[in-house]
Design a protein around this motif. Sequence first.
Motif, PDB file in Angstrom:
ATOM      1  N   ASP A 111       0.788  -1.121  -0.001  1.00 48.84           N
ATOM      2  CA  ASP A 111       0.420  -0.064  -0.621  1.00 48.84           C
ATOM      3  C   ASP A 111       0.840   1.437  -0.426  1.00 48.84           C
ATOM      4  O   ASP A 111       0.481   2.502   0.176  1.00 48.84           O
ATOM      5  CB  ASP A 111      -1.342  -0.440   0.725  1.00 48.84           C
ATOM      6  CG  ASP A 111      -2.302  -1.137   1.223  1.00 48.84           C
ATOM      7  OD1 ASP A 111      -2.229  -1.044  -0.410  1.00 48.84           O
ATOM      8  OD2 ASP A 111      -2.657  -1.603   1.779  1.00 48.84           O
ATOM      9  N   HIS A 112       1.650   1.509  -0.136  1.00 55.11           N
ATOM     10  CA  HIS A 112       3.221   2.587   0.100  1.00 55.11           C
ATOM     11  C   HIS A 112       4.392   2.092  -0.835  1.00 55.11           C
ATOM     12  O   HIS A 112       4.842   0.897  -1.405  1.00 55.11           O
ATOM     13  CB  HIS A 112       3.002   2.863   1.037  1.00 55.11           C
ATOM     14  CG  HIS A 112       4.229   2.330   2.005  1.00 55.11           C
ATOM     15  ND1 HIS A 112       2.704   1.834   3.073  1.00 55.11           N
ATOM     16  CD2 HIS A 112       5.026   1.948   1.773  1.00 55.11           C
ATOM     17  CE1 HIS A 112       3.929   0.990   3.667  1.00 55.11           C
ATOM     18  NE2 HIS A 112       5.306   0.988   3.434  1.00 55.11           N
ATOM     19  N   GLN A 159       0.578   5.837  -2.679  1.00 52.00           N
ATOM     20  CA  GLN A 159      -0.411   4.565  -1.407  1.00 52.00           C
ATOM     21  C   GLN A 159      -1.320   4.827  -2.766  1.00 52.00           C
ATOM     22  O   GLN A 159      -1.207   4.969  -3.631  1.00 52.00           O
ATOM     23  CB  GLN A 159      -1.046   6.533  -0.955  1.00 52.00           C
ATOM     24  CG  GLN A 159      -1.789   7.410  -1.759  1.00 52.00           C
ATOM     25  CD  GLN A 159      -3.340   7.370  -1.504  1.00 52.00           C
ATOM     26  OE1 GLN A 159      -3.476   6.610  -0.436  1.00 52.00           O
ATOM     27  NE2 GLN A 159      -3.916   7.945  -2.009  1.00 52.00           N
ATOM     28  N   THR A 163      -6.041   5.032   0.740  1.00 55.57           N
ATOM     29  CA  THR A 163      -5.791   3.936   1.688  1.00 55.57           C
ATOM     30  C   THR A 163      -5.214   4.714   2.150  1.00 55.57           C
ATOM     31  O   THR A 163      -4.766   4.973   4.009  1.00 55.57           O
ATOM     32  CB  THR A 163      -4.178   2.784   1.251  1.00 55.57           C
ATOM     33  OG1 THR A 163      -3.583   3.739   0.437  1.00 55.57           O
ATOM     34  CG2 THR A 163      -4.907   1.515   0.494  1.00 55.57           C
ATOM     35  N   TYR A 165      -2.504   7.013   3.178  1.00 51.20           N
ATOM     36  CA  TYR A 165      -0.555   6.816   4.055  1.00 51.20           C
ATOM     37  C   TYR A 165      -1.061   5.975   5.097  1.00 51.20           C
ATOM     38  O   TYR A 165       0.123   6.329   5.984  1.00 51.20           O
ATOM     39  CB  TYR A 165      -0.578   8.127   3.949  1.00 51.20           C
ATOM     40  CG  TYR A 165      -0.255   8.533   3.036  1.00 51.20           C
ATOM     41  CD1 TYR A 165       0.696   8.118   1.978  1.00 51.20           C
ATOM     42  CD2 TYR A 165      -1.058   9.729   1.834  1.00 51.20           C
ATOM     43  CE1 TYR A 165       1.388   8.634   0.599  1.00 51.20           C
ATOM     44  CE2 TYR A 165      -0.501   9.918   0.920  1.00 51.20           C
ATOM     45  CZ  TYR A 165       0.552   9.531   0.335  1.00 51.20           C
ATOM     46  OH  TYR A 165       1.524   9.796  -1.440  1.00 51.20           O
TER      47      TYR A 165
END
Length: 328
Positions: A111-112, A159, A163, A165
Amino acid sequence: MRMISLGAFFSAWKDPKVCAELIRSLRLKDRLFLARLLINVLPHRIAGSTKVLLESAQLFRQRQEFGLAKATLMRALPRLKGKVRQSVKRSLRQLSALERVNVKVLASAQDHRITLYSQRAGSGVVVVTFGTISSSLNTEPFGFPFLIEQGYDHIHVAQSKYTLYQSLSLEEFQKIVAVHCKGKKVVSYGSSLGGYAALYFGGCLDAKIIAASPVNFVDKVILVKRWALVPMRHSLISENPTSSKAPVIFYDPLDDERDRVYLAKRVLPAYPNAKVIPIPGGGHATFNELQKRGILKSTILSIVEGNFDARKLLLELNEQDEQKAQVA
């Protein structure tokens, strides 16, 4: 070539449209070597078609062969019109910037992702940027290629879409990013969700923070039901290390109540010394308003270089409004 069906290969050999679609399919599946091999063996007529040139340029860019991608787009450009031509011209600008830097992914998770664009000629300034709520891991970095063109190093924190961050902890961020900021002037920069992230993460770097309409949509003080299922893992900005430098914050006091509430209850308690610049009528996307007025670039540069004059900016905005009113 056995990883490509013979039927697909021979169709690609004859039809530029089929060939472009096959290159795109391989590229999106991250089968970059195979796509590159296919391009190498294509007949000149097919390889030089507009559709194949455009897809080939995308592949070369993905492989970080930026010079080759640029040359490929230059071959296609004279044949293009309208929006496609404008898009290619923008890509050429991006590729020119990418040729100036070394690109390194510092961290990559579900997710990042954190990516460093470091000037090959060196730089005394690094700008850390964050995307808006609708940005994704593959969205063009916020502030790119403008920041590269100014000679700054650029670290972009991306991100996964929506999501917010929350997968990236302050401790992980600092561990990964701080080492690339040593001995440099550090700036943290973003808008909306990115403005929140610039404030949240920028403090641990003692950065000069530039934020437009900062907001965290999963914070209970303004919780938006649409994001209720996204867990808030971050602590409050005021509970974390804060920068010794006063942030510069742009927002529209007449637009979104959430912007006003978040500024009053989350940002100013952490940074009571913040320089808050009201942009009435600018809406939530205040940077877009400054860009429309032709003063975003000069404003950002003046903040980075340390000669920003808030009063002068407000006077310029008022003069523009008066001129507009007279014309109306």
